[in-house]
Design a protein around this motif. Structure first.
Motif, PDB file in Angstrom:
ATOM      1  N   LYS A 172       0.826  -1.207   0.000  1.00  0.00           N
ATOM      2  CA  LYS A 172       0.000   0.000   0.000  1.00  0.00           C
ATOM      3  C   LYS A 172       0.861   1.258   0.000  1.00  0.00           C
ATOM      4  O   LYS A 172       0.582   2.225  -0.728  1.00  0.00           O
ATOM      5  CB  LYS A 172      -0.928   0.003   1.211  1.00  0.00           C
ATOM      6  CG  LYS A 172      -2.051  -1.014   1.146  1.00  0.00           C
ATOM      7  CD  LYS A 172      -2.928  -0.895   2.376  1.00  0.00           C
ATOM      8  CE  LYS A 172      -4.070  -1.897   2.337  1.00  0.00           C
ATOM      9  NZ  LYS A 172      -4.926  -1.812   3.554  1.00  0.00           N
ATOM     10  N   GLU A 173       1.908   1.264   0.817  1.00  0.00           N
ATOM     11  CA  GLU A 173       2.790   2.423   0.845  1.00  0.00           C
ATOM     12  C   GLU A 173       3.486   2.626  -0.496  1.00  0.00           C
ATOM     13  O   GLU A 173       3.603   3.767  -0.981  1.00  0.00           O
ATOM     14  CB  GLU A 173       3.830   2.239   1.959  1.00  0.00           C
ATOM     15  CG  GLU A 173       3.235   2.257   3.360  1.00  0.00           C
ATOM     16  CD  GLU A 173       4.278   1.977   4.430  1.00  0.00           C
ATOM     17  OE1 GLU A 173       5.461   1.770   4.046  1.00  0.00           O
ATOM     18  OE2 GLU A 173       3.935   1.995   5.625  1.00  0.00           O
ATOM     19  N   GLU A 176       1.005   4.077  -2.887  1.00  0.00           N
ATOM     20  CA  GLU A 176       0.763   5.501  -2.624  1.00  0.00           C
ATOM     21  C   GLU A 176       1.896   6.357  -3.172  1.00  0.00           C
ATOM     22  O   GLU A 176       1.659   7.426  -3.758  1.00  0.00           O
ATOM     23  CB  GLU A 176       0.611   5.718  -1.123  1.00  0.00           C
ATOM     24  CG  GLU A 176      -0.681   5.138  -0.554  1.00  0.00           C
ATOM     25  CD  GLU A 176      -0.773   5.317   0.949  1.00  0.00           C
ATOM     26  OE1 GLU A 176       0.193   5.877   1.521  1.00  0.00           O
ATOM     27  OE2 GLU A 176      -1.793   4.916   1.537  1.00  0.00           O
ATOM     28  N   ARG A 180       1.539   9.132  -6.050  1.00  0.00           N
ATOM     29  CA  ARG A 180       1.992  10.501  -5.835  1.00  0.00           C
ATOM     30  C   ARG A 180       2.962  10.927  -6.937  1.00  0.00           C
ATOM     31  O   ARG A 180       2.905  12.056  -7.441  1.00  0.00           O
ATOM     32  CB  ARG A 180       2.652  10.619  -4.465  1.00  0.00           C
ATOM     33  CG  ARG A 180       2.932  12.061  -4.050  1.00  0.00           C
ATOM     34  CD  ARG A 180       3.571  12.119  -2.671  1.00  0.00           C
ATOM     35  NE  ARG A 180       2.718  11.515  -1.656  1.00  0.00           N
ATOM     36  CZ  ARG A 180       2.994  10.367  -1.042  1.00  0.00           C
ATOM     37  NH1 ARG A 180       4.106   9.704  -1.340  1.00  0.00           N
ATOM     38  NH2 ARG A 180       2.179   9.891  -0.127  1.00  0.00           N
TER      39      ARG A 180
END
Length: 372
Positions: A172-173, A176, A180
């Motif tokens: 998930k990180e 993200e 971004r």
């Protein structure tokens, strides 16, 4: 109590019990499976139904409306060896109450386990990105497998939906950060596109401005040239119409010479060869009328006249020769000739001074004198 009444009372109670056991009322969208002595007999439909007391009994009561079953999150391994938790929502309907009751012990558990195994087979052939972006394909494959397997159970699977796909926290990180970076990239691209469009529009505006200014300058030069051409044409026509004397033209030529040295950019000025001819023409023009009244006057056509007609000689004389006072025409001619010579001398002196000033200053050597 009378002993005769007691048997009648017991008989009435038995009759009521038998009647109550005979009547079965089934609600709407419900189905009751009836067994007679432990064997399936029939399925009661909604409404009033009659059964055999004591022999028939209701085994299962089923709801034939469409049901929703949400399973707990199940861990599934993708093709790139990532463990994701997937929640599914199942929409099913019982189409055959007898098969749903007797073909499978627990149809909900059977559907749940079949969903998990099918998900693992389908997700195992996809990586994480395909799993996240191929929900419609996964739903279609799940529904096809479940519908085929649950058909013999008397159950129709109407729809299968994936409720959630939860990858690990580290994934998930990373996702993200990727999103971004993609958004920053799109923002930079949009900003660059905006600057590009602004520069293009600015360049187009500058181009149009330069074109319009050039067109305006062109039109102004054309109009100015047309005006000068018309002016020259009128002067030419006036000269030829009035049959001007060449001596007058020579005088106008000398009158125009001072304007040639007025420019600020002139560092080198050439005196045209026609200057002496114009001076000779003017002096001869006025000399023809003044020689009668000038004692000791020199003819402009003689070699001595040519030697004394230069600009230095005219400047050293400091004035016109004396004329006889009895002839006004001779005085006007002499004054005109003197003025012409003075203007020519001034033009030559100014040209030499500007040419010397344009050069680098030089210190004159011993025994030398600077010119003009």
């Amino acid at each position: 109590m009378d002993p005769v009444v007691i048997p009648f009372l017991v008989a009435a109670i038995v009759v009521v019990f038998l009647v109550a056991s005979t009547v079965r009322i089934v609600p709407q969208a419900r189905r009751y499976n009836i067994e007679r002595f432990g064997r399936y007999r029939r399925t009661l439909q909604p409404g009033l139904n009659f059964v055999v007391p004591v022999a028939d009994r209701v085994n299962t009561k089923l709801d034939v409306r469409e049901q929703v079953y949400s399973s707990a999150p199940k861990p599934v391994i993708t093709e790139d060896n990532l463990v994701v938790n997937i929640d599914t929502v199942l929409y099913y309907q019982i189409t055959d109450p007898r098969a749903a009751a007797y073909e499978v012990a627990d149809y909900l558990q059977a559907i749940d386990q079949l969903t998990v195994t099918t998900l693992r087979n389908v997700i195992g052939s996809m990586d994480l990105e395909q799993t996240l972006t191929s929900r419609e394909e996964i739903n279609a494959r799940l529904r096809a497998v479940l519908d085929d397997a649950t058909g013999k159970w008397g159950i129709r699977v109407n729809r299968v939906e994936i409720k959630a796909i939860d990858p690990p926290n580290t994934i998930k990180e990373a996702m993200e950060k990727q999103m971004r970076a993609e958004r920053d990239k799109r923002a930079a691209i949009l900003h660059a596109e905006g600057e590009r469009q602004a520069k293009i529009l600015t360049a187009e505006g500058t181009k149009q401005k330069d074109i319009l200014e050039a067109q305006g300058t062109q039109q102004a030069m054309i109009l100015r040239a047309d005006g000068e051409a018309k002016a020259v044409e009128r002067v030419f026509q006036a000269v030829h119409r009035n049959n001007a004397d060449p001596k007058i033209l020579a005088y106008k030529y000398l009158e125009t010479l001072p304007h040639l040295a007025k420019s600020d950019n002139n560092t080198f000025w050439v005196i045209p060869g026609e200057l002496t001819e114009a001076v000779r023409a003017v002096t001869s023009a006025f000399g023809d009328r003044s020689t009668m009244g000038l004692p000791g006057a020199v003819s402009a056509a003689s070699p001595e006249g040519e030697a004394t007609a230069d600009a230095d000689g005219v400047a050293d004389e400091g004035g016109a020769p004396e004329l006889e006072g009895g002839s006004p025409l001779s005085l006007d001619a002499a004054a005109a000739a003197d003025e012409v010579a003075r203007q020519a001398d001034a033009v030559v002196s100014d040209a030499k001074a500007e040419a010397e000033a344009a050069k680098a200053p030089q210190v004159p050597g011993r025994g030398q004198t600077s010119d003009g």
